[in-house]
Design a protein around this motif. Structure first.
Motif, PDB file in Angstrom:
ATOM      1  N   ASP A 143      45.988   1.411 -85.327  1.00 17.78           N
ATOM      2  CA  ASP A 143      45.472   0.748 -84.122  1.00 17.78           C
ATOM      3  C   ASP A 143      45.311   1.703 -82.949  1.00 17.78           C
ATOM      4  O   ASP A 143      44.929   1.279 -81.858  1.00 17.78           O
ATOM      5  CB  ASP A 143      46.410  -0.402 -83.710  1.00 17.78           C
ATOM      6  CG  ASP A 143      46.453  -1.503 -84.754  1.00 17.78           C
ATOM      7  OD1 ASP A 143      45.460  -1.666 -85.479  1.00 17.78           O
ATOM      8  OD2 ASP A 143      47.492  -2.173 -84.852  1.00 17.78           O
ATOM      9  N   GLY A 144      45.601   2.992 -83.146  1.00 17.05           N
ATOM     10  CA  GLY A 144      45.451   3.966 -82.087  1.00 17.05           C
ATOM     11  C   GLY A 144      46.773   4.392 -81.490  1.00 17.05           C
ATOM     12  O   GLY A 144      47.850   4.090 -82.024  1.00 17.05           O
ATOM     13  N   LEU A 145      46.702   5.085 -80.373  1.00 15.63           N
ATOM     14  CA  LEU A 145      47.876   5.600 -79.689  1.00 15.63           C
ATOM     15  C   LEU A 145      48.335   4.583 -78.657  1.00 15.63           C
ATOM     16  O   LEU A 145      47.591   4.218 -77.751  1.00 15.63           O
ATOM     17  CB  LEU A 145      47.536   6.932 -79.001  1.00 15.63           C
ATOM     18  CG  LEU A 145      48.677   7.693 -78.327  1.00 15.63           C
ATOM     19  CD1 LEU A 145      49.703   8.155 -79.358  1.00 15.63           C
ATOM     20  CD2 LEU A 145      48.124   8.896 -77.563  1.00 15.63           C
ATOM     21  N   ARG A 161      45.111  13.425 -74.693  1.00 12.71           N
ATOM     22  CA  ARG A 161      44.439  12.238 -75.218  1.00 12.71           C
ATOM     23  C   ARG A 161      44.835  11.021 -74.402  1.00 12.71           C
ATOM     24  O   ARG A 161      46.021  10.823 -74.113  1.00 12.71           O
ATOM     25  CB  ARG A 161      44.853  12.044 -76.686  1.00 12.71           C
ATOM     26  CG  ARG A 161      44.341  10.791 -77.356  1.00 12.71           C
ATOM     27  CD  ARG A 161      44.866  10.742 -78.777  1.00 12.71           C
ATOM     28  NE  ARG A 161      44.617   9.462 -79.414  1.00 12.71           N
ATOM     29  CZ  ARG A 161      45.117   9.104 -80.597  1.00 12.71           C
ATOM     30  NH1 ARG A 161      45.886   9.953 -81.261  1.00 12.71           N
ATOM     31  NH2 ARG A 161      44.854   7.922 -81.114  1.00 12.71           N
ATOM     32  N   VAL A 162      43.863  10.238 -74.002  1.00 11.19           N
ATOM     33  CA  VAL A 162      44.141   9.000 -73.270  1.00 11.19           C
ATOM     34  C   VAL A 162      44.707   7.977 -74.248  1.00 11.19           C
ATOM     35  O   VAL A 162      44.095   7.725 -75.293  1.00 11.19           O
ATOM     36  CB  VAL A 162      42.869   8.446 -72.609  1.00 11.19           C
ATOM     37  CG1 VAL A 162      43.152   7.121 -71.916  1.00 11.19           C
ATOM     38  CG2 VAL A 162      42.290   9.445 -71.619  1.00 11.19           C
ATOM     39  N   PRO A 163      45.855   7.406 -73.974  1.00  7.60           N
ATOM     40  CA  PRO A 163      46.377   6.383 -74.892  1.00  7.60           C
ATOM     41  C   PRO A 163      45.427   5.193 -74.958  1.00  7.60           C
ATOM     42  O   PRO A 163      44.814   4.805 -73.968  1.00  7.60           O
ATOM     43  CB  PRO A 163      47.720   6.000 -74.283  1.00  7.60           C
ATOM     44  CG  PRO A 163      47.695   6.496 -72.885  1.00  7.60           C
ATOM     45  CD  PRO A 163      46.759   7.655 -72.843  1.00  7.60           C
ATOM     46  N   ASP A 164      45.318   4.645 -76.150  1.00  6.26           N
ATOM     47  CA  ASP A 164      44.423   3.496 -76.327  1.00  6.26           C
ATOM     48  C   ASP A 164      44.965   2.248 -75.654  1.00  6.26           C
ATOM     49  O   ASP A 164      44.192   1.404 -75.206  1.00  6.26           O
ATOM     50  CB  ASP A 164      44.214   3.232 -77.831  1.00  6.26           C
ATOM     51  CG  ASP A 164      43.564   4.415 -78.522  1.00  6.26           C
ATOM     52  OD1 ASP A 164      42.348   4.611 -78.341  1.00  6.26           O
ATOM     53  OD2 ASP A 164      44.279   5.157 -79.211  1.00  6.26           O
ATOM     54  N   GLU A 165      46.286   2.156 -75.582  1.00  4.45           N
ATOM     55  CA  GLU A 165      46.881   0.949 -74.994  1.00  4.45           C
ATOM     56  C   GLU A 165      48.288   1.265 -74.506  1.00  4.45           C
ATOM     57  O   GLU A 165      49.012   2.062 -75.104  1.00  4.45           O
ATOM     58  CB  GLU A 165      46.941  -0.171 -76.026  1.00  4.45           C
ATOM     59  CG  GLU A 165      47.517  -1.477 -75.516  1.00  4.45           C
ATOM     60  CD  GLU A 165      47.575  -2.553 -76.591  1.00  4.45           C
ATOM     61  OE1 GLU A 165      46.595  -3.301 -76.719  1.00  4.45           O
ATOM     62  OE2 GLU A 165      48.588  -2.620 -77.310  1.00  4.45           O
TER      63      GLU A 165
END
Length: 287
Positions: free
Chosen positions: A166-168, A204-208
């Protein structure tokens, strides 16, 4: 990234205190009351813990140990079983142990039950067996490029960092109630701080980012973008620049407000007839 921070000085023979840095808590302190920031970050005056604060620390410690177990072992029963050992570790601190008159204190059982209830709410919010946690209770220290070439030191502790399909995702546990109307800006400030720290640390920009409020079972999410975080970085740069301008002379004036009613340092505050201790100088620099 928890907002709980200690404010104790090292004893004789120990390494000198590290220079202050910005965390969500310390940045909020300065914006609310520069003197409070000074007493906590520069003087490092100790503050007696409250039962609510220690309960939060206890729940964080249990969840940290829970994620050291295999996914299938992360059950409510396992979490409850960790309460005793985690309390024993915390109670090794005399200031924590002094909150109760021993395990026979009737208030202790009620308090411990309230911590167990917070853990039950956690399991209602997410299934830890399905979580891919790559870091738990991890200290993050990064530098934000500031104006004029001066770096802004940022520090904090990530409660949990997930990096899966689901991402970072950055997850933070809150054992207090969801903030009411008018306090959302403080939550957003904290979330942006976390997101920027992860961006600087990982590129990296966190996804959530997700806040789990264990008191009332509310989950708040925030999905940042790079442009927004860079603008927020300029705000932190301005806060740090103001702190550094105040540092040489110790010019940290008090600023009164509703929070004064609960301040541990009110008896040292000139706004309330008190006298601050002599300014010790900025750590690592001549006074």
């Amino acid at each position: 990234m928890t907002g709980t921070e200690t404010t104790t000085r090292g004893g004789a023979g120990e390494a000198p205190p590290r220079p202050p840095a910005l965390s969500p808590s310390r940045a909020a302190d300065f914006r609310r009351c520069p003197l409070l920031y000074r007493l906590r970050a520069v003087d490092r005056l100790p503050e007696a813990p409250s039962r609510a604060q220690v309960r939060g620390t206890l729940v964080h410690a249990v969840l940290e140990r829970l994620f050291a177990l295999g996914p299938a072992e992360r059950t409510p029963g396992a979490a409850h079983a960790l309460l005793g050992p985690c309390w024993d570790a915390l109670a090794a601190d005399p200031a924590v142990a002094a909150l109760f008159d021993g395990p026979a204190d009737p208030g202790f059982a009620v308090w411990l039950d309230s911590a167990a209830a917070l853990l039950d709410t956690y399991f209602a919010l997410e299934d830890p067996s399905a979580v891919t946690a790559t870091a738990v209770e991890t200290r993050v220290e990064v530098e934000l490029p500031g104006s004029g070439g001066a770096a802004v030191p940022l520090r904090g502790i990530l409660d949990r960092l997930d990096d899966g399909p689901d991402g970072l995702r950055v997850v933070d546990y809150k054992t207090g109630a969801t903030p009411g109307e008018g306090y959302e800006s403080g939550v957003l400030f904290q979330l942006k701080f976390y997101a920027l720290a992860v961006l600087l640390a990982r590129g990296r920009v966190p996804d959530e980012l997700r806040l789990l409020y264990l008191s009332d079972g509310t989950a708040l999410t925030y999905r940042p973008d790079a442009g927004e975080l860079h603008r927020f970085g300029r705000l932190l740069d301005a806060v740090w620049a103001a702190i550094r301008r105040a540092a040489p002379a110790g010019d940290f004036p008090p600023r009164t407000g509703p929070a004064c009613r609960h301040c541990d340092h009110r008896d040292r505050c000139p706004a309330w007839g008190g006298t601050p201790p002599p300014y010790p100088g900025w750590p690592g620099e001549a006074a």
